[in-house]
Design an enzyme around this catalytic site. Sequence first.
Site, mmCIF file in Angstrom:
data_model
loop_
_atom_site.group_PDB
_atom_site.id
_atom_site.type_symbol
_atom_site.label_atom_id
_atom_site.label_comp_id
_atom_site.label_asym_id
_atom_site.label_seq_id
_atom_site.Cartn_x
_atom_site.Cartn_y
_atom_site.Cartn_z
ATOM 1 N N ASP A 49 -2.824 2.577 -6.057
ATOM 2 C CA ASP A 49 -1.853 2.660 -4.966
ATOM 3 C C ASP A 49 -1.765 1.420 -4.085
ATOM 4 O OD1 ASP A 49 -4.353 2.992 -3.876
ATOM 5 O OD2 ASP A 49 -3.837 4.730 -2.648
ATOM 6 N N GLU A 50 -2.422 0.330 -4.454
ATOM 7 C CA GLU A 50 -2.282 -0.869 -3.631
ATOM 8 C C GLU A 50 -2.511 -2.120 -4.464
ATOM 9 O OE1 GLU A 50 -5.315 -1.588 -0.636
ATOM 10 O OE2 GLU A 50 -6.627 -0.111 -1.569
ATOM 11 N N ASP A 92 0.855 -1.183 0.000
ATOM 12 C CA ASP A 92 0.000 0.000 0.000
ATOM 13 C C ASP A 92 0.896 1.239 0.000
ATOM 14 O OD1 ASP A 92 -2.088 1.754 0.181
ATOM 15 O OD2 ASP A 92 -2.819 1.072 2.116
#
Length: 366
Positions: free
Chosen positions: A107-108, A13
């Site tokens: 983003d993850e 993350d």
Amino acid sequence: MSEVRARKIIHVDMDAFYASVEQRDDPALRGRPVVVAWRGARSVVCAASYEARAYGVRSAMPAVRAERLCPQAVFVAPDFTRYRNVSRQVREIMLAHTDRVEPLSLDEAYLDVTDNKQQLASATEVAQRIRAEIRERLALTASAGVAPNKFLAKIASDWKKPDGLFVVRPREVLDFLAPLPVARLPGVGKVMDERLAALGVRSVAELRALPAAQLEARFGRYGRRLAELARGIDDQPVQPDRPTQSVSAEDTFAEDLPLAALDTHVARLADKAWTAARKTERVARTVVLKLKTREFRILTRSLTPPQPPASAQDLLACALLLRERIAEDPTVAPDTLYRLVGVGLANFHEADDPKLQPDLFGAQAS
């Protein structure tokens, strides 16, 4: 059970991703409270730097509230093209270690490193290497969780944020879960949390004490999953390159509301759904409005406009049009009260798909 425990899963993350990219690329922003958002009464926060978070600013918060909480914040308009490019670079680093990468957003991502390309000795070492490469090559930080399955890895990645690594080993799973609030489990939102609290269940340990048959009798199939999650069981595999099919946001009200009172809720949920949709590289063609009545009747309406929604305002306009269609529906009583509303985007295509050309479509509704 043994097969699930044998897996080695990492959840990576990126830390305050959009805001961190802005601070990296503009030295004048470093150390300052940065809020990535358009200004305006209906805008929501896409990301907040950790300096802004210290004032209580959070993602998905109305931008006007963020400005009240942190008047000195620097507001930066989102640049999703740049964020996508950085996300691709992060993905390349991950793919150098395993082909089994399941992106959740820009983003993850989940990674299955039960076997890894670099022949590193442990999943922990893989996570350390990925985080180091992100720092060295991209000048950004990422947090990671390592665990025997996906939901545990996701919880673990949040444990030492920012720029942290937390490992849950198979023998530690039950002890790790026991003190956690049940709201940390996947699918336990506000309403389910309240229903469990009514049974005297606040922690995972208390949930684990209830027989699986009792949970299933009360909550159906999800009750069985709750029993499994409380014991750290999650058979869901990492699914590489699974394209986004739909994105939605919904809310259950504290008290039932008439249709005329839903506009502010629809606006808030449209902002939230739009923010979530911007995390994918695909483009949505269809807007969906979902309502649940006091009697638990579900009403769903959808609209495929000639051009895909290009902003949260476009999404809201379509959602309000769908609300009007419900108001005009003779099968729906005018005095109907609603307990839930949801706004979503569906029918996603790749950005360069020729089907997105507006001259090929007329508006379609259902």
